[in-house]
Write a protein that holds these residues in place. Structure first.
Motif, mmCIF file in Angstrom:
data_model
loop_
_atom_site.group_PDB
_atom_site.id
_atom_site.type_symbol
_atom_site.label_atom_id
_atom_site.label_comp_id
_atom_site.label_asym_id
_atom_site.label_seq_id
_atom_site.Cartn_x
_atom_site.Cartn_y
_atom_site.Cartn_z
ATOM 1 N N LEU A 165 0.625 -1.257 -0.094
ATOM 2 C CA LEU A 165 0.132 0.509 0.411
ATOM 3 C C LEU A 165 0.786 0.923 0.131
ATOM 4 C CD1 LEU A 165 -3.390 1.127 0.105
ATOM 5 C CD2 LEU A 165 -2.828 1.008 2.585
ATOM 6 N N GLY A 166 0.264 2.437 -0.848
ATOM 7 C CA GLY A 166 1.339 3.118 -1.074
ATOM 8 C C GLY A 166 2.575 3.541 -2.133
ATOM 9 N N ASN A 167 2.955 2.003 -2.643
ATOM 10 C CA ASN A 167 3.857 1.965 -3.341
ATOM 11 C C ASN A 167 3.424 1.066 -4.594
ATOM 12 O OD1 ASN A 167 5.886 2.428 -3.876
ATOM 13 N ND2 ASN A 167 7.566 0.445 -3.704
ATOM 14 N N VAL A 168 1.761 0.435 -4.624
ATOM 15 C CA VAL A 168 1.708 -0.557 -5.887
ATOM 16 C C VAL A 168 1.866 -0.249 -7.034
ATOM 17 C CG1 VAL A 168 -0.325 -1.886 -6.733
ATOM 18 C CG2 VAL A 168 -0.355 -0.528 -4.058
ATOM 19 N N LYS A 169 2.504 -1.407 -7.932
ATOM 20 C CA LYS A 169 2.744 -1.077 -8.855
ATOM 21 C C LYS A 169 2.764 -2.237 -9.922
ATOM 22 C CE LYS A 169 7.808 -1.880 -8.340
ATOM 23 N NZ LYS A 169 9.424 -0.804 -8.469
ATOM 24 N N THR B 290 -8.822 -10.911 11.068
ATOM 25 C CA THR B 290 -8.087 -10.770 11.432
ATOM 26 C C THR B 290 -7.000 -10.590 10.033
ATOM 27 O OG1 THR B 290 -8.229 -12.865 11.297
ATOM 28 C CG2 THR B 290 -8.086 -12.250 13.308
ATOM 29 N N GLY B 291 -7.651 -11.194 9.290
ATOM 30 C CA GLY B 291 -6.760 -11.310 7.918
ATOM 31 C C GLY B 291 -6.016 -12.062 8.176
ATOM 32 N N GLU B 292 -5.418 -13.182 9.039
ATOM 33 C CA GLU B 292 -5.417 -13.933 9.254
ATOM 34 C C GLU B 292 -5.606 -15.547 7.880
ATOM 35 O OE1 GLU B 292 -2.728 -15.436 11.671
ATOM 36 O OE2 GLU B 292 -2.967 -13.217 12.406
ATOM 37 N N GLU B 293 -4.659 -15.366 7.282
ATOM 38 C CA GLU B 293 -4.652 -16.633 6.363
ATOM 39 C C GLU B 293 -4.938 -17.898 6.971
ATOM 40 O OE1 GLU B 293 -1.700 -17.522 3.542
ATOM 41 O OE2 GLU B 293 -2.983 -19.127 2.528
ATOM 42 N N ILE B 294 -5.738 -18.640 6.540
ATOM 43 C CA ILE B 294 -6.352 -19.848 6.803
ATOM 44 C C ILE B 294 -6.062 -21.195 5.718
ATOM 45 C CG2 ILE B 294 -8.764 -21.334 7.180
ATOM 46 C CD1 ILE B 294 -10.327 -19.370 7.636
ATOM 47 N N THR B 295 -5.274 -21.643 6.669
ATOM 48 C CA THR B 295 -4.711 -22.659 5.500
ATOM 49 C C THR B 295 -4.732 -23.700 5.694
ATOM 50 O OG1 THR B 295 -3.038 -23.158 7.118
ATOM 51 C CG2 THR B 295 -2.062 -21.594 5.629
ATOM 52 N N ALA C 254 -2.243 -13.432 -3.687
ATOM 53 C CA ALA C 254 -0.907 -13.276 -3.558
ATOM 54 C C ALA C 254 -0.040 -12.679 -3.864
ATOM 55 C CB ALA C 254 -0.659 -14.628 -1.980
ATOM 56 N N ASP C 255 -0.719 -12.533 -4.752
ATOM 57 C CA ASP C 255 0.957 -12.123 -6.181
ATOM 58 C C ASP C 255 0.213 -12.044 -7.963
ATOM 59 O OD1 ASP C 255 3.598 -11.414 -7.278
ATOM 60 O OD2 ASP C 255 3.946 -13.028 -6.694
ATOM 61 N N SER C 256 0.524 -10.933 -8.007
ATOM 62 C CA SER C 256 0.175 -10.796 -9.544
ATOM 63 C C SER C 256 0.134 -11.465 -10.260
ATOM 64 C CB SER C 256 1.149 -9.451 -9.739
ATOM 65 O OG SER C 256 -0.100 -9.041 -11.217
ATOM 66 N N ASP D 128 -7.233 -3.506 2.446
ATOM 67 C CA ASP D 128 -8.299 -4.356 3.441
ATOM 68 C C ASP D 128 -7.329 -4.778 4.079
ATOM 69 O OD1 ASP D 128 -11.697 -3.581 3.317
ATOM 70 O OD2 ASP D 128 -10.163 -2.939 2.030
ATOM 71 N N TYR D 129 -6.339 -5.752 3.256
ATOM 72 C CA TYR D 129 -5.021 -6.934 3.583
ATOM 73 C C TYR D 129 -4.246 -6.700 2.848
ATOM 74 C CZ TYR D 129 -9.787 -8.727 4.452
ATOM 75 O OH TYR D 129 -11.383 -8.675 5.197
ATOM 76 N N LYS D 130 -3.111 -7.173 3.823
ATOM 77 C CA LYS D 130 -2.147 -6.514 3.565
ATOM 78 C C LYS D 130 -0.933 -6.891 2.925
ATOM 79 C CE LYS D 130 2.225 -4.635 6.578
ATOM 80 N NZ LYS D 130 3.116 -5.555 5.649
ATOM 81 N N ASP D 131 -0.471 -6.286 1.859
ATOM 82 C CA ASP D 131 0.329 -7.214 0.531
ATOM 83 C C ASP D 131 -1.021 -8.057 0.191
ATOM 84 O OD1 ASP D 131 2.349 -6.065 1.607
ATOM 85 O OD2 ASP D 131 3.207 -7.427 3.280
ATOM 86 N N TYR D 132 -1.792 -8.517 0.314
ATOM 87 C CA TYR D 132 -2.990 -8.907 -1.174
ATOM 88 C C TYR D 132 -3.389 -8.026 -2.068
ATOM 89 C CZ TYR D 132 -1.817 -13.231 2.591
ATOM 90 O OH TYR D 132 -0.948 -13.679 2.731
ATOM 91 N N TYR D 133 -3.746 -8.637 -3.137
ATOM 92 C CA TYR D 133 -5.212 -8.382 -4.046
ATOM 93 C C TYR D 133 -6.369 -8.867 -3.475
ATOM 94 C CZ TYR D 133 -8.312 -8.569 -7.599
ATOM 95 O OH TYR D 133 -9.691 -7.544 -8.583
#
Ligand code: 6R9
Length: 651
Positions: free
Chosen positions: A64-68, A454-459, A470-472, A494-499
């Motif tokens: 966030l703030g630097n999305v490219k 919580t934004g916790e991943e359920i694995t 998780a990635d582009s 909403d969820y850090k580092d995820y789309y």
């Protein structure tokens, strides 16, 4: 039925033998796409022809703030050359587009790749004469006619950025998009025939252009030849100009990251936003998914019933199929005109192999009875697809048995305007299917299920939560037109580092994915995506309306219907006449697809003490589900809830 008990249909031996990707290939390719995305996408980048080869593959940041998001960023190519010119040598005389008109009494057209080349060049030259150059925006407001595809490809050819506005949208919605994208030209038609009626597109454009800059030009295709008003200073007759336009036009070299198109789509807040797609990554992804998801082989006849006004029409009527040198069918009409056998008659007439439609159409046709389908010879069909909303098992089973004769794999493709192409779907020769499940991620797609709060991943499996990626991937949208901050806020805050997709999902014990629908304030009406905020803002723009809250509710055919709670201005009396007036008002503000199904008068709305409308409660009331309203103790005035329940619209 719980997902655990869902019936499983393994891929047939036939599908497996024929498929580009079988189960073993999927495993191998998927794990390669995860362990070495750079190498995987470098290889896939070869699907398209580059004028200047790329050396860089990906440059991505979801912070966030630097999305490219950059793919193939130093390469150059032209989308129109990839969809047309590169096929000319081998398949110049092959049909590129089969056009089936609204009326079965009018002749279908078969447009070869050579003809597509000539027509696209004509349109490109006419646009250039109108002053359109690289980077300029062009609005396309058209019926489902071949000229709509020529217009898209012509823009791509000269490097103009197109933005298609669905022909069902109102003049106001059109004006907002012309202004929002600062377009130079609007391409439209005199009328848009659909289901035996004709929308006066040119007249709508005239109304819209009154609210736009006087320099905007209007290029008009004569579809019906019906009478239209004419402004000599502004309007140009495409049909007349095309006769003398040159049939060659050199394709403009474009950077992979130059925008190819803007497509306005609804979100959970505010007015629709302009989703921006790129040239290189988008095309690679559209072509790859089209070939693999539909298991497209040379010579197949492929039909996607969407409108080019939606992303499905962009990726899977025009760009994906044509990049692959396919024969793609374009249908002007509706599934029920002249009667409910039309889709199936078109399948029989053109010997369609892959058929791709929306669950809402399947449900509507299912409701008319299987006789309509049984009249047609559907033996050419090999693969069936669905898109746009979750499909209920009953509709899935009907599609499978009545249309597919139990022998056609069904690909339930989950994706979004923002994703450019399919993100999850079973592949025909690789995966089992389960009625209602999107099953497996496409190559390069890493879905994660998060605990919503919580934004916790359920694995572990089974899992249920919100769906993030998780990635582009190359087809991902790059930004919101003119508002990169909104892009970051909407998808990455909403969820850090995820789309964040805005969808909820379940992953069952086998690890297969089921999309459960939007978790935000976006509703899905007949496969059309709509922001409740948009309908609300249309309602409050009416001078008798003080406040409005809009939610979706389950609707047998449409999937979701539009339920509006309306508080009138002091002194205004509720009446059925006013209800009709408001319904018509919303249709003019947005378009018929946003027409409210229910309008309930609400003297008060349930608000928290901080003034937030408690939509959860409104959704429950709209669903007639009063038992589980949840905690209403934080409401400023809990008694409004009883009042709303007492006055719930009867269905
Ligand atoms: C391509 C398209 C996107 C939203 C998406 C989701 C819903 C689409 C779906 C599906 C369940 C599927 N959606 N496909 N839900 N199963 N196979 O439809 O784009 O108009 O942007 O809508 O549609 O909720 O988030 P778009």
């Amino acid at each position: 039925m719980s997902h655990a008990e869902a019936k499983i249909y393994p891929p047939s031996a036939d599908a497996e033998a024929k498929a580009h990707v079988d189960a073993a290939a999927y495993e191998r390719m998927y794990s390669a796409s995860m362990s070495d995305p750079e190498g995987f996408w470098r290889e896939q980048g070869k699907r398209v022809d580059w004028m200047k080869p790329f050396t860089q593959v990906r440059d991505v940041d979801f912070t966030l703030g630097n999305v490219k998001i950059n793919w193939y960023a130093d390469g150059e190519l032209n989308v129109s050359a990839n969809c047309i010119d590169r096929h000319l040598e081998k398949r110049g005389d092959q049909t590129a587009i089969i056009w089936e008109p609204d009326s079965p009494d009018e002749a279908a057209k078969h447009i070869t790749y050579k003809e597509l080349h000539a027509e696209t060049c004509r349109m490109a030259n006419i646009l250039r004469d109108l002053g359109v150059t690289k980077g300029d925006r062009v609005i396309i407001y058209m019926p489902m006619i071949p000229e709509a595809a020529y217009a898209m490809l012509a823009c791509a050819r000269i490097g103009a950025i197109h933005s298609i506005v669905f022909a069902g949208f109102s003049p106001d919605a059109l004006a907002a998009r012309v202004n929002g994208s600062e377009a130079k030209v609007v391409i439209t038609a005199d009328f848009a025939p659909r289901g035996g009626k004709a929308t006066p597109l040119k007249a709508n454009a005239d109304k819209a252009l009154k609210n736009c800059d006087a320099s905007v030009k209007c290029l008009v295709v004569r579809r019906t030849g019906g009478d239209v008003a004419w402004d000599d200073a502004r309007d140009r007759d495409y049909t007349a100009l095309a006769k003398n336009a040159a049939t060659t036009c050199a394709p403009e070299p474009m950077n992979a990251e130059d925008p190819l198109f803007i497509l306005y789509t609804s979100g959970s807040t505010g007015l629709p936003k302009g989703v921006v797609h790129s040239t290189g990554g988008y095309l690679v992804y559209a072509a790859m998914t089209h070939e693999i998801t539909f298991d497209y082989h040379d010579g197949d006849i492929y039909w996607c019933t969407a409108d080019v006004g939606w992303v499905t029409g962009h990726s899977y009527i025009v760009y994906g199929p044509l990049a692959n040198g396919a024969t793609t069918l374009m249908f002007e009409g509706v599934p029920t005109y002249p009667d409910a056998s039309r889709f199936w008659q078109v399948c029989e007439k053109h010997k369609v192999n892959q058929f791709y439609t929306a669950p809402t159409a399947i449900r509507a046709l299912m409701g008319q009875g299987r006789e309509f389908a049984e009249k047609a010879d559907l033996s050419s069909l090999r693969i069936l697809g669905t898109v746009g909303e979750p499909i209920n098992p009953e509709a899935w089973n009907w599609y499978n048995e009545v249309i597919g004769g139990g022998r056609c794999p069904i690909v339930d493709t989950w994706w979004q305007t923002e994703t450019g192409g399919h993100l999850m779907t079973p592949l025909p020769g690789a995966h089992a299917t389960k009625p209602g499940a999107a099953m497996k991620p496409f190559f390069g797609i890493k879905p994660v299920v998060l605990e919503p709060t919580t934004g916790e991943e359920i694995t572990t499996n089974p899992a249920e939560g919100v769906l993030c990626i998780a990635d582009s991937w190359p087809g991902q949208m790059r930004t919101v037109w003119g508002d990169h901050a909104r892009f970051e806020q909407t998808y990455f805050s909403d969820y850090k580092d995820y789309y964040f997709t805005g969808d909820g999902c379940k992953r069952d014990a086998d690890g297969d994915y089921w999309i459960t629908g939007r978790v935000d304030d976006v509703i899905n009406v007949s496969g059309h995506r709509m922001g409740t905020a948009e309908v609300e803002s249309a309602l409050v723009a009416h001078d008798k309306v003080a406040e409005a809250a809009v939610v979706g509710y389950s609707h047998d055919i449409k999937g979701q219907g539009i339920y509006c709670y309306v508080t009138l201005m002091n002194g205004e009396e509720p009446s059925d006449a006013l209800r009709t007036e408001l319904r018509n008002w919303v249709r003019t503000e947005i378009g018929p697809i946003a027409s409210p199904d229910m309008i309930q008068w609400a003297p008060g709305l349930p608000k928290t003490r901080s003034g937030k409308i408690m939509r959860r409660v409104l959704r429950k009331i709209a669903e007639n589900d009063f038992g589980a309203l949840g905690d209403t103790s934080t409401l400023a005035d809990p008694s409004v809830v009883d009042e709303l329940i007492a006055n719930r619209m009867n269905r």
